[in-house]
Design a protein around this motif. Sequence first.
Motif, PDB file in Angstrom:
ATOM      1  N   UNK A 151       0.837  -1.208   0.000  1.00 13.74           N
ATOM      2  CA  UNK A 151       0.000   0.000   0.000  1.00 13.74           C
ATOM      3  C   UNK A 151       0.869   1.254   0.000  1.00 13.74           C
ATOM      4  N   UNK A 152       1.882   1.274   0.843  1.00 10.26           N
ATOM      5  CA  UNK A 152       2.744   2.454   0.925  1.00 10.26           C
ATOM      6  C   UNK A 152       3.559   2.640  -0.352  1.00 10.26           C
ATOM      7  N   UNK A 153       4.002   1.525  -0.945  1.00 12.03           N
ATOM      8  CA  UNK A 153       4.745   1.593  -2.202  1.00 12.03           C
ATOM      9  C   UNK A 153       3.864   2.177  -3.315  1.00 12.03           C
ATOM     10  N   UNK A 154       2.607   1.698  -3.404  1.00  7.91           N
ATOM     11  CA  UNK A 154       1.663   2.222  -4.396  1.00  7.91           C
ATOM     12  C   UNK A 154       1.403   3.707  -4.149  1.00  7.91           C
ATOM     13  N   UNK A 155       1.211   4.074  -2.890  1.00  7.74           N
ATOM     14  CA  UNK A 155       0.931   5.470  -2.540  1.00  7.74           C
ATOM     15  C   UNK A 155       2.032   6.405  -3.026  1.00  7.74           C
ATOM     16  N   UNK A 156       3.265   6.081  -2.712  1.00  7.42           N
ATOM     17  CA  UNK A 156       4.378   6.955  -3.099  1.00  7.42           C
ATOM     18  C   UNK A 156       4.509   7.026  -4.619  1.00  7.42           C
ATOM     19  N   UNK A 157       4.250   5.908  -5.297  1.00  8.03           N
ATOM     20  CA  UNK A 157       4.295   5.896  -6.771  1.00  8.03           C
ATOM     21  C   UNK A 157       3.270   6.869  -7.349  1.00  8.03           C
ATOM     22  N   UNK A 167       1.208  17.244   1.680  1.00  5.53           N
ATOM     23  CA  UNK A 167       0.535  17.934   2.788  1.00  5.53           C
ATOM     24  C   UNK A 167      -0.966  18.106   2.542  1.00  5.53           C
ATOM     25  N   UNK A 168      -1.438  17.723   1.335  1.00  8.20           N
ATOM     26  CA  UNK A 168      -2.877  17.754   1.056  1.00  8.20           C
ATOM     27  C   UNK A 168      -3.514  16.375   1.095  1.00  8.20           C
ATOM     28  N   UNK A 192       0.767   6.045   7.195  1.00  6.41           N
ATOM     29  CA  UNK A 192       0.094   7.133   6.488  1.00  6.41           C
ATOM     30  C   UNK A 192       0.467   8.485   7.086  1.00  6.41           C
ATOM     31  N   UNK A 193       0.605   8.528   8.408  1.00  4.51           N
ATOM     32  CA  UNK A 193       0.920   9.787   9.077  1.00  4.51           C
ATOM     33  C   UNK A 193       2.356  10.227   8.814  1.00  4.51           C
ATOM     34  N   UNK A 194       3.179   9.294   8.316  1.00  4.09           N
ATOM     35  CA  UNK A 194       4.527   9.680   7.898  1.00  4.09           C
ATOM     36  C   UNK A 194       4.467  10.526   6.627  1.00  4.09           C
ATOM     37  N   UNK A 195       3.382  10.374   5.844  1.00  2.00           N
ATOM     38  CA  UNK A 195       3.183  11.206   4.648  1.00  2.00           C
ATOM     39  C   UNK A 195       2.548  12.534   5.047  1.00  2.00           C
ATOM     40  N   UNK A 196       1.475  12.445   5.848  1.00  2.00           N
ATOM     41  CA  UNK A 196       0.783  13.642   6.334  1.00  2.00           C
ATOM     42  C   UNK A 196       0.181  13.296   7.691  1.00  2.00           C
TER      43      UNK A 196
END
Length: 586
Positions: A151-157, A167-168, A192-196
Amino acid sequence: MDHQMVIKKRKKTSKESEKKFLANAFSGVLDILKSNPPKDFPNDVFTIKYIADVHKSSPTQISYFKRKKRIPTPDLSFPQYEKIISLTAKHVMHTIESEIMNNADIFSLSIDPLSNTDSSAIFIRYVNDTGFPVKHFLEIIDKRGDDTLQIMDILHTILDKYNLKRNGFMGLSYDCNNKLQRHNYTGLKSSLKAINEHATIWPCSDDSLSGIITYAATCVYECNQFHKTVHKLFDFLMIFRYQWDQVQFLFKNLPDIEFLSKNQLLQYLIENWSTIFNALFQISENISFPQKIRVQAFVILMNVKRLETCIVAMFWAEIAEEITNHQEQLLLKLTTEIDFQEIFEIYDSLINYFDGFRTNEKFMYYKTCAFEKTRILHFNHPNHTEQPQMRFPVDYMDDAERFKINTYFLMIDQIQSELYDRKLIYKDLAQKFNFLNKIPEITDNELLHGHEYLQNIYIDLTFHISAECMELKNLFNNFLASNKNYHSNSITGIATYIRSTGFKEYFTELTKVIKMALCIPALHCPVQQSAAILDKIITALQPVSNQDSYKSLLLINLEARYFNIINFKDVINHFSDTYSTFKHIK
């Protein structure tokens, strides 16, 4: 010299005619995409063959150059249709990407694993320029997205590919048909909170209440088996849809097979248990039916002929009407009369409602009724073994007690757990954003408390929000007084008011808060997109072998509503200029 000029003039005229031909052809295909959708969408979808058949079936079409004039329908080859569809899809995707760049400063994402594949569909949700939430399909990624690392890999991609601001990012949504909600939330939420820091996991408002409750309960084996049995029985009866006279005498008082729903079938099963049992037995023993039909009847009969099935069926039949009533209330509060507090209260009342079923007395009632209906006096335990003889008396749990704890109570616990998770989410949303749904009637102190609470959470909000809230309340009340037919004073109504009156630049902080509230999938979009619809479209497009055509048709079917909004003039002109000689189209 004059002869060369004539030849040159003829070539120019021929080229201009060819360009008009191609422009009219492209326009004709677009008219089909706008006004001739498949009737049984998403089971039937736009394909090249469908578009070509509809286009060629009409001897005339509307002219691209003079919309009131009809001209002979251009005769196109299959590759020409493929090229038009490919260019159309690229233009739609380019338009979506431009809109995302301009409006998706605050957004949420959905990563939905597709059934029977190792791929996931990616959707984005944000608030468009008119103040309404929209949900767009982005792409399919060849990863399941059913564990935290993937999930995190897909998110960053996705964030990098579409230049989305971290931040949005308000979080991820899940629907009740994927495995995301069964994860350890703590690990995924912290990632997820590491992203925002404000990102979290959201339930999807696409899910019906009955779907939510069914999915939660089917985590329990017996409940899952029961729903499979009802589904098999429903499909079995549909086999006789056009030969109902063959079996109608066996299924007495069954509602009209043409319009039979699964809820009606469930109610019929409870009220006519012995009738269903005897009908299935008769069909399984009657050699006049094909062997496949008889085997199906026997398998369903064995699943019906169980105390466990009867008890779960009675429970499900009793809660069906209550779920339907709450579902209607919930839909109203998620779409038009938006109110996070009332959604929270609906979930809270449902949890209390199920408390009434989680009692020994209720289970004993179901067990007694099941004995009477089925004439079966024992529970089915495939793993049951004889208890060893002990030197001293030992209190063993009997089969009824085991079923009560491991199935009946557990089923209710799973339902309440899912409802409780959603209740907490809407409680949090009510505390953050519900003051925006009440702006016309709340007091100044309540308004002050509402925006101060938000400022403590979202530290990026400036002190200007205080003045904006007070000014909006005065302006909006004056507007409502002179526009009594205005359809909504909820958060969506306020969003539309701000945009339509040109106050977007003035209410910058409030606009940001509204985007936060509307971009999360806890409220309905005017047009919903879901993995369930995408699954059906993918199934319908399986025969398409050309990968470019497949991807183009996938996007066109999911974003068909866009065709009446997008201006295709430039892409039509580009097509007619670039491919003005047919040999260029291969």
